[in-house]
Design an enzyme around this catalytic site. Sequence first.
Site, mmCIF file in Angstrom:
data_model
loop_
_atom_site.group_PDB
_atom_site.id
_atom_site.type_symbol
_atom_site.label_atom_id
_atom_site.label_comp_id
_atom_site.label_asym_id
_atom_site.label_seq_id
_atom_site.Cartn_x
_atom_site.Cartn_y
_atom_site.Cartn_z
ATOM 1 C CG HIS A 41 -5.772 -2.269 -0.072
ATOM 2 N ND1 HIS A 41 -4.903 -2.116 -1.083
ATOM 3 C CD2 HIS A 41 -5.179 -1.419 0.873
ATOM 4 C CE1 HIS A 41 -4.128 -0.946 -0.807
ATOM 5 N NE2 HIS A 41 -4.037 -0.749 0.302
ATOM 6 C CD GLU A 80 -5.400 -4.737 -3.935
ATOM 7 O OE1 GLU A 80 -4.423 -5.462 -4.326
ATOM 8 O OE2 GLU A 80 -5.153 -4.158 -2.689
ATOM 9 C CB SER A 111 -0.903 -0.146 1.330
ATOM 10 O OG SER A 111 -1.916 0.867 1.101
#
Length: 627
Positions: A336, A305, A195
Amino acid sequence: MRVGLATEDRRRSRATFRTKVVGALAAMLVLPIAAGLTTAGTAAAAPAPAQAAPAVTQNPTGAAVTKVDWLSERRVALWVNSPAMGTPIQVQILLARDWNVNPSASFPSVWMLDGLRATDNENAWTYETDAESFYADKNVNVILPVGGQSSFYSDWLEPDNGKNYQWETFLTKELPPILEKDWRTTQTRGVVGLSMGGTSAMFLTARNPGFFKFAASLSGILTTTSLGMPQAIQFAMTDAGGYNSAAMWGPPSNAQWAAHDPYALAEKLKGVSLYVSSGSGTTGPYDQPSGIPGVSTNYAGMGLEILARLTSQTFATKLNQLGIPAQVNYRPSGTHSWPYWQFELHQLWPQLANAIGVEVEKPACGTSGEIGATAAANGWIGDCITPEYSVAGGLAQDFRNGRIYFTSGTGAQPVAGRIAGAYMNTGAAAGPLGFPRTPELGTPDGRGRFNHFQNGSIYWTPQTGAHPVSGDILAEWSAQGWEGGPLGYPTADEIATPGKPGKVQGFEIGAMYSSANGTHAVLGMIMGKYGELGWENGWLGFPKSNEVPIKDNGRFTEFEGGNIYWSPGTGAWSVENGPLFDGWKSVGYEGGRLGFPISDKFDIPGGVQQNFQFGYITVIGDKTEVH
């Protein structure tokens, strides 16, 4: 106890984040940004020139380690004073497999960057994934910066929210000389980030040519300047700690945005082994499905995501146009979230290992003799990762989840987790505790764990941590009932008392002091009053007795300069040796007509006074009067 620290607070923060962005993320961010990312270019200023590779052979900045704390037999935390940030920064290291087997060797390193919600306590790679166990048999030092919430590991233009973020300077200039000099780390490095950390892994590599030989972005945002992306980043940073992206890189028109954009810096990545991955945002094997096909209950993770996939595709296309090879892994599903990043950690290892020049698979090792028998009897310790090696007059062998020590006098005993960390802090087998003489055992109350050693013990609970107890303090603590006695578990290591020769160790309900007066416990409210009056450096001096029961469920402890008395109805008060004490003694102490003290001594004109339940005593000149 062989797992990471508690994660409940972090999980709560992620749950709050999901609630806040369920609707906003899709409506405000995904659609406009997706539209902007379908173009081949970026709507931003030209990138600033990449910085030159930092010099790491010396440390002219003055960065220095202020504290070292071993967390296990191979995991250590350093606090590095950063002149750039003006504060100590914690960095944890998972030491290379052969750290003990080959004590003259230095090792390549893998740097693991955290996500947007990085905490100041622990890098999430160590408790959200199996990274600690996975890297146990890898011959690399794993570098885990701690902290940096919403920082993007960059040098900010100005302080914000109480932080003076200068992470790029810290990571590339201040930290490397310390790792090389004191922690046997070479200049061969790889970096893996998820991330926010994935974004940073790419731009730090591009901005510092030659610093990293491998860079991996796992669900990173790989263009920071496309239409709507600065606004998306600001939205996320506001939610993750209340940070202002303008303090980081200025307004979106500022060249610093492009100077930290992996897409804009892509050409600077030539010659680096690159790995890029993301899911699709749809429900995957680690997601909880909702009632809508393909949509998980992790709504925020779905939207994030999608952003990661779109920006990763745009970035990978740019690399392809530039003729820069990269391993790209677009998973057909997944949000994510950490289980997918753990999966990618395993997937990328062969490429990372080849890039930094270490073997992919661990060498064969075996066990034998008493160490082998102990390993077989303690399956939790896992497979061996080294052969046996010599330590301080005995042998040791490392396993995935701990270490087994052996001497003919103690046998083979396993030590692991936080107890192993506390043992390392004392010098392990070469330190004052000597070799372990028991395996790790549970305490009778079910709260804690302990190992006994030749010259002491280490006790651990989740609430108190792991602390050694030895010598006179151990003898007295055991005489009082160990952790089941009045003191409870140790909460600190033994230290020398400042200003006077002696030792003290903190426990849950008080402290144990050792001095020329013997070894004695000071407990509860009496301990509180003792501290109020200056501890052993105050007029009371060291304790001369343990706590003694008296009338009305009261207690007292004798000290060099007087006593402290406590009862449920009166609290804790001191009585100084000399005329005040003698006057109280003359009428029968607490059992006499004055009862318990209800004040400390205090000044009056020409002398002092002390109040009791049913009267008071004054000392004026050489005259003592009981009233």
